[in-house]
Design a protein around this motif. Structure first.
Motif, short mmCIF file in Angstrom:
data_model
loop_
_atom_site.label_atom_id
_atom_site.label_comp_id
_atom_site.label_asym_id
_atom_site.label_seq_id
_atom_site.Cartn_x
_atom_site.Cartn_y
_atom_site.Cartn_z
N GLU A 136 0.96 -6.54 9.09
CA GLU A 136 0.16 -7.11 8.01
C GLU A 136 -0.38 -8.48 8.37
O GLU A 136 -1.50 -8.85 7.98
N HIS A 153 0.80 -1.22 0.00
CA HIS A 153 0.00 0.00 0.00
C HIS A 153 0.84 1.27 0.00
O HIS A 153 0.40 2.30 -0.54
N PHE A 154 2.01 1.26 0.59
CA PHE A 154 2.81 2.49 0.60
C PHE A 154 3.97 2.45 -0.40
O PHE A 154 4.46 3.50 -0.81
N GLY A 210 2.15 5.36 -4.39
CA GLY A 210 3.04 5.17 -3.25
C GLY A 210 4.37 5.88 -3.40
O GLY A 210 4.52 6.90 -4.09
N SER A 245 -6.64 -0.49 9.59
CA SER A 245 -5.28 0.00 9.34
C SER A 245 -4.49 0.08 10.64
O SER A 245 -5.05 0.20 11.73
N ASN A 284 -5.28 2.37 0.50
CA ASN A 284 -4.42 2.52 1.67
C ASN A 284 -5.21 3.22 2.76
O ASN A 284 -5.30 4.45 2.82
N ARG A 285 -5.81 2.42 3.65
CA ARG A 285 -6.65 2.98 4.69
C ARG A 285 -5.84 3.75 5.75
O ARG A 285 -6.42 4.45 6.57
N SER A 322 -2.53 -1.82 5.85
CA SER A 322 -3.93 -1.61 5.53
C SER A 322 -4.58 -2.95 5.22
O SER A 322 -4.01 -3.77 4.49
#
Length: 709
Positions: free
Chosen positions: A248, A160-161, A190, A257, A304-305, A273
């Motif tokens: 994760e 996500h990042f 990202g 998140s 991406n929460r 997330s």
């Protein structure tokens, strides 16, 4: 010779002379000035091979590569070089496509990049497909293999990042001022997107000689005209990959998140997330299929929460509300409220879980026992402060505090698409209540409800402000750039600037808030966060939420929220956790935060945390209403395509005969018999999702009833 004949002779001589001069001039132009035909000749024998550079590596805080590069191959096509007798059947058989797909890709290549320029025909061949083509490449003029560095993720985390890379499209080329060319890859999201200029490197060119069978046989002029590709520069981040792996794992089969920040630097130690996915799914030959599948998934795994999930903070907001009240002077650390289980001053009850006398006798106790009445009253005292003027001016002042705390604004994290959450404005309430409202109208803002929405990143940053007693650094991932130059300074300067919005508040006031958060762990609602030998400061939150499903507002199970930092004396990590529809903050979010604190501070886990890690990681907390939402999305899409193509093949599975008419809960025999005798349908269990479809024009699926947790 007559005069007439002499005149005609001169004219003929002049014409011949003019033609001769033109021929000589054109020969001189071709030989000395123009290189058009030289280039055409070279193009028949020389292939310009682009050498794509390796993108820069991204490392964690201990120098471990979070992502790396490996080599795969794209199959490139130059349509103008495809011969008339090209063996299309054999070529399609080799690649596993049909002739219609072949023609479509060729036309697409011509439209995008012209006939004479190489375009990607098939990206990222599998090793087997690459080997088959290399053996038969001589049979297929116009097609060559192009080396391509692609990303690999050794820890399978950070999707996500980190973001992903993909081939540029027309918009990318236009926005870059034609710097990018067709076939280039660019960061699409990202850190890959935010630091594209650092990571991308510089492409090179090799001029290769082709033989009469279109095979590359060597470098033109021994590589004299080649240019070398320059690899991109690496990034060192604050990320702790061990912490990321844990985060994760804990969010598997959950929506929510986790964000962890180093308060002293603003460096992001972990950001996870849920639902989680493997970043390797967005690289390699299956990338497009995997991406399409995730885009169509209503649980939004690509979202991406950490920066885009917006939640009511609930009781995690109370320490912030206390700070604002202290700074405004409407309360002191010794202020209390005579709560007996609820707040009634606005003509309606706001409930409190505690009813014993003295649980809100001062700010520290009110935080420790999460007294709703105390913080609702503090909010009202703040916005109704007579020294400001009226409720609307007081509310604007309160909103200003929220923005200083990083709520309702984008913090500026080094990721694209950060959301700012929502701190409602005077204008919003004026519109809704036609200008007639008071602090009683939105009093639940004091306990993090009403219209207030925050992101997990904002919650973690707010915890940093408390831990640091009033200051923070803009949250960010990147610590330094490999081979840092003077030109890189503006990129990182904003993340090295210290922000001091609330450092003027007294130590006495901070002591009351911080001690109250410590008491939450030792004797309050967050005992689950206790770590032997470490003073943890925390706040639980159980935030109400609802969602519109099938055209009606459905109240859902509360979100489990949690914020904390530790150690109290010298904070090294602040954590915010949000788990959607999971219930009390101490039930799920609290243990998740404690496990991360232990791992980071002790580099190990206690037996209790090991057991919780196993339990939580294997528990499926996916909200049940997503099943219904997925059904609605899929059936609506199937109907659209049925109309567009006049083909209901895919729609048939959504017909009445294709799905269960009713999903029955288990019942005892007495209940079943009773229902039969009365001729009524059995009562549906509250945790079932029930749906029936109608068979009308285009077999349109329609909801009859639904029930949700």
């Amino acid at each position: 010779m007559s005069v007439f004949n002499k005149s005609r002779s001169y004219i003929i001589r002049i014409i011949f002379l003019a033609v001769f001069i033109i021929i000589i001039a054109q020969l001189a132009n071709l030989q000395l000035v123009s290189n058009k035909y030289l280039e055409l000749a070279k193009n028949n024998a020389i292939f310009q091979k682009i050498v794509y550079p390796e993108r820069g590596i991204i490392y964690d805080r201990k120098g471990r590569p979070i992502l790396n590069n490996t080599i795969m191959f794209d199959l490139m096509v130059t349509p103008a070089e495809i011969k008339k007798n090209f063996d299309t059947t054999s070529f399609c058989s080799l690649l596993g496509i049909d002739t219609a797909e072949f023609r479509s890709r060729i036309v697409n290549a011509i439209v995008k990049n012209s006939r004479v320029r190489p375009s990607i025909f098939h990206s990222l061949l599998t090793p087997e497909m690459q080997a088959r083509f290399e053996e038969n490449s001589w049979r297929f003029p116009g097609f060559v293999l192009q080396q391509r560095p692609i990303r690999t993720y050794p820890y399978n985390v950070g999707a996500h990042f980190l973001g992903y890379i993909s081939e540029v499209d027309a918009k990318d080329i236009e926005h870059s001022g034609n710097f990018y060319k067709m076939g280039d890859y660019v960061g699409k999201n990202g850190l890959e997107y935010s630091y594209e200029k650092i990571l991308m490197g510089q492409r090179g060119v090799q001029y290769m000689i082709k033989d009469n069978k279109n095979r590359l046989v060597g470098h033109y002029e021994n590589g004299e005209f080649d240019t070398t590709a320059v690899a991109g520069r690496g990034l060192k981040t604050y990320l702790d990959v061990d912490l990321q792996v844990l985060a994760e794992k804990l969010l598997a089969n959950k929506v929510g998140s986790v964000v962890a920040i180093d308060p002293k630097t603003g460096g992001i130690l972990a950001m996870a997330s849920g639902p989680v996915f493997n970043p390797n799914d967005l690289t390699g030959p299956s990338k497009n299929a995997n991406y399409a599948s995730m885009v169509l998934n209503v649980t939004a795994p690509l979202l991406n929460r950490g920066i885009k999930g917006m939640y009511p903070p609930g009781s995690t907001f109370k320490p912030l509300g206390g700070l604002v009240g202290l700074d405004e002077g409407v309360i002191t650390p010794a202020s209390g409220y005579p709560c007996r289980g609820g707040y009634y001053a606005c003509g309606r009850r706001v409930g409190c879980l505690e009813s014993w006398a003295g649980h809100a006798a001062n700010l520290r106790l009110a935080i420790a026992h999460s007294c709703n009445s105390f913080f609702v009253n503090t909010y009202r005292l703040t916005v109704d402060n007579p020294s400001i003027g009226n409720v609307k001016k007081g509310f604007e002042k309160w909103q200003e505090y929220m923005n200083k705390l990083g709520l309702g604004v984008r913090l500026g994290v080094d990721l694209p698409s950060e959301d700012k959450g929502n701190i409602p404005t005077v204008a919003a309430y004026d519109k809704e209540y036609r200008g007639s409202w008071s602090s009683c109208t939105n009093l639940t803002l004091g306990i993090g409800q009403d219209k207030m929405l925050v992101t997990p990143l904002q919650l973690a940053n707010a915890a940093c402000i408390i831990a640091n007693r009033g200051y923070y650094y803009t949250p960010h991932f990147v610590d330094s750039i490999e081979g840092e130059r003077a030109s890189d300074a503006p990129i990182l300067a904003k993340y090295r600037k210290k922000h001091e919005p609330l450092t003027h508040i007294s130590d006495e006031a901070y002591d009351a808030v911080i001690n109250g958060m410590q008491d939450v762990v030792t004797e309050g609602t967050a005992r689950v966060a206790m770590i032997p030998g470490i003073n943890v400061c925390a706040k639980t939150g159980t935030a109400e939420n609802a969602r519109v499903i099938d055209g009606r507002k459905v109240k859902l199970k509360d979100n489990s929220m949690f914020v904390c930092f530790a150690p109290k004396e010298n904070p090294k990590i602040a954590v915010a956790v949000a788990v959607e529809n999971a219930g009390f903050g101490a039930t799920w979010a609290g243990p998740i935060a404690r496990i991360l604190l232990e791992k980071y501070l002790l580099d190990s886990l206690t037996n209790t945390s090991k057991a919780d890690l196993e339990r939580i990681s294997k528990t499926n907390l996916m909200p049940s209403y997503y099943t219904r939402l997925q059904y609605i999305a899929d059936s609506t899409r199937a109907e659209y395509w049925a109309k567009l193509r006049n083909d209901s093949t895919n729609l048939r599975k959504y017909l009445r005969k294709g799905i269960p008419r009713v999903v029955e809960p288990k019942k005892d025999s007495a209940t079943n018999n009773n229902n039969k005798s009365q001729g009524k349908k059995p009562k549906q269990a509250s945790n079932l999702i029930v749906f029936i479809t109608e068979d009308k024009k285009y077999h349109r699926p329609a909801t009859i009833t639904g029930a949700f947790i």
